[in-house]
Design an enzyme around this catalytic site. Sequence first.
Site, PDB file in Angstrom:
ATOM      1  N   HIS A 113      -1.038   0.498   7.505  1.00  0.00           N
ATOM      2  CA  HIS A 113      -1.653   0.600   6.179  1.00  0.00           C
ATOM      3  C   HIS A 113      -1.594   2.049   5.714  1.00  0.00           C
ATOM      4  O   HIS A 113      -1.664   2.979   6.533  1.00  0.00           O
ATOM      5  CB  HIS A 113      -3.105   0.115   6.251  1.00  0.00           C
ATOM      6  CG  HIS A 113      -3.812   0.107   4.927  1.00  0.00           C
ATOM      7  ND1 HIS A 113      -3.323  -0.568   3.829  1.00  0.00           N
ATOM      8  CD2 HIS A 113      -4.969   0.687   4.532  1.00  0.00           C
ATOM      9  CE1 HIS A 113      -4.163  -0.407   2.814  1.00  0.00           C
ATOM     10  NE2 HIS A 113      -5.159   0.360   3.215  1.00  0.00           N
ATOM     11  N   CYS A 172       0.818  -1.209   0.000  1.00  0.00           N
ATOM     12  CA  CYS A 172       0.000   0.000   0.000  1.00  0.00           C
ATOM     13  C   CYS A 172       0.853   1.260   0.000  1.00  0.00           C
ATOM     14  O   CYS A 172       0.434   2.313  -0.493  1.00  0.00           O
ATOM     15  CB  CYS A 172      -0.958   0.005   1.180  1.00  0.00           C
ATOM     16  SG  CYS A 172      -0.161  -0.315   2.776  1.00  0.00           S
TER      17      CYS A 172
END
Length: 756
Positions: free
Chosen positions: A716, A261
């Site tokens: 994330h 990510c």
Amino acid sequence: IMTEVSEILMSVLSTIRVPRPGDSVHKDECAFSFSSPESEGGLYVCMNSFLGFGSKYVERHHAKTGQRAYLHITRTRKTQVSTETRDTSFCALSHILQVQQWDGEVRQESKYAAELKQLDNGVKIPPSGWKCEVCDLQENLWMNLTDGKVFCGRKYFDGSGGNNHALLYYQQSGYPLAVKLGTITPDGADVYSYDEDDMVLDSKLPEHLSHFGIDMMTMEKLEIAVNQRVGEWEVIQESGSTLRPLWGPGLTGMKNLGNSCYLNSVMQVLFTIPDFQTKYVSNIDKVFNEAPSDPTQDFKAQKCILLVQEKPFINMTFFVQGDQLGIAPRMFKALVGRGHPEFSTNRQQDAQEFLLHFINMVERNCRSGMNPSEAFRFLVEEKIVCQQSQKAKYTQRVDYIVQLPVPMDQATNMEELQEAERRREEADSSGAPPPAAPRAQIPFAACFAALSEPETLTDFWSSAVQAKTTATKTTRFASFPDHLVIQIKKFTFGLDWVPKKLDVSIDVPDTLDLSALHAMGQQPGEELLPEVAPPPLMTPDVESTLSVCLSAPVLDDSTVSQLCEMGFPLEACRKAVYYTGNTGIDAAMNWVMGHMEDPDFSAPLVLPGSSSAPGTTPTESLPEEHLATIVSMGFSRDQATRALRATNNVLERAVDWIFSHLDDLESMDVSEGGRSEGGSETSREPPPGPRVRDGPGKYELFAFISHMGTSTMCGHYVCHIKKDQQWVIFNDQKVCASEKPPKDLGYLYFYRRVVE
């Protein structure tokens, strides 16, 4: 006719070969696009090079190589019947969905979950110490939910990951479901269905795990547990809103390839910058035509593949039956991470470090022609004034990112924070659960003030007074870039040297005016410090052995190793140990923390009175193949020699060194062919400085990248980008219109110049 057919057949067969060990078979992705077996026309795999090509590019490959034999692969997606409506809005349906949001997927209940057969074989899984039953691999492990056997996962495109033993075991046994060890929490786990070929939900997971002695309620996973703090996860992903999915040119998501990510977020932002679009999209046909025989290893080709989605007539639709599929940048990730100790892995990384790594790759590949990284490049002027003589010293350095410290003592809710800390200490002493901690509110102005205000140097060696004294250092912009990147330095170390993240909210503005921070240079009547080198920096306990230290310094290898294990550059660690006189890890660590911002922090250790790095001499032989490699990049032989001598003949370090010393090397004229220009010294013009752009210091915010988690090693990333006055959230392959962009929780902020 039969003879002609036979000859043609033999000609075709002569181009077919069997894959050898180490060959990569690209059966899932086109080498020039993101076409896959599911795309219109399918995928054609060359039976000689084993490269994959979409229907649009297979003719190009045939015309260029004469190859005739291709394996045509097509795959059709099956509609999955479900009584539940698929959620495309990041809504937090339950704690289980929070785990799904970790990798950007919304999963469906497996058809095997309700009636899964489990063998009564007495297998009990311990809480740690797992390894694959075939190859003894100790990471990326999956436990089969039918019989409890543990095997490694799939092998990734770049050769990393597992050895496919879990998949092979399914093919032998037919047992369909497996759970990834290390992901089990009280809220759920990663469950994969080999028959359904997807991540799935298992509503009976607690029961299935209990069969093998695993109690879900006692399992922990740090990344998920700590992300519950004050709703950071939900706020950044806008989980409380029903977001409208978007698709089209410039709105294509990117699949998470396993903690990728950080790459997805950075590249989505770079897609929007005109310099990168011009460099890699306008010349796409030329780049593809000039690509080497294996375009998967060509930086320009892979960058073009990512950026073609910006052009409407090239953009492919990645939105099927309500599901945003996104593109999977496997080849690009493998290429940009190749040879890097961190980015070549599937671990989570720092988005800021990846951005700088990518800019460095662009610099290497743009020695001639347009260089899109110039959009970020700017000059920093540092002015140091000796307080005893009032004489000044000016230096300039090139930078790409403005790093803003977070002054926690400037929080506007300090009383609330202090009260929360008092309650936490009371809870610790009584054994009660700690109360929820409030988020520190930090003014953006305080962050910038910490950067721009004068800094006091208490140990400055003044060439004017020939002694150490106090000085003040002021930092200003010597140029303003077209695009300004600001990093909020949220990541730090605790007292126990454990990495941690500051939980702060900063009122980052939509517009910036930095005009007042433009450097003024030497002022009228201002005297400069004499250009005299300071004496060798030695500690009292080693002064008596000065000559020995100058010829061959003895460094404490254990201290150097400890610093390297913390992630600091080797040369910086060597300097830390050298300049603190081998006095231990604490002194060396303090030196590192006090010199991290030095422009030569990672440069090789050069001893006083020596012009080359330790372990080399001017007459030492240099590997001819290393010289040839650097010369082929456009540098002269003299420059290549200097770089290798400065880095102990290590090619990778020499390449990094030469790109970080471009200013010094400009005096050695570089021709297109890589050799020094002829001519006398007197005929040469003064060496040019680094090429930077300059203009007004007014900016507007157009993108920001946010991080969720406790450190850069976990968590994330998502990014928000302003497109046509509408904020858009990119959460891996999910792309939606943003309703409440959390601008106060960002990590990297991207501004563009406002032209009045």
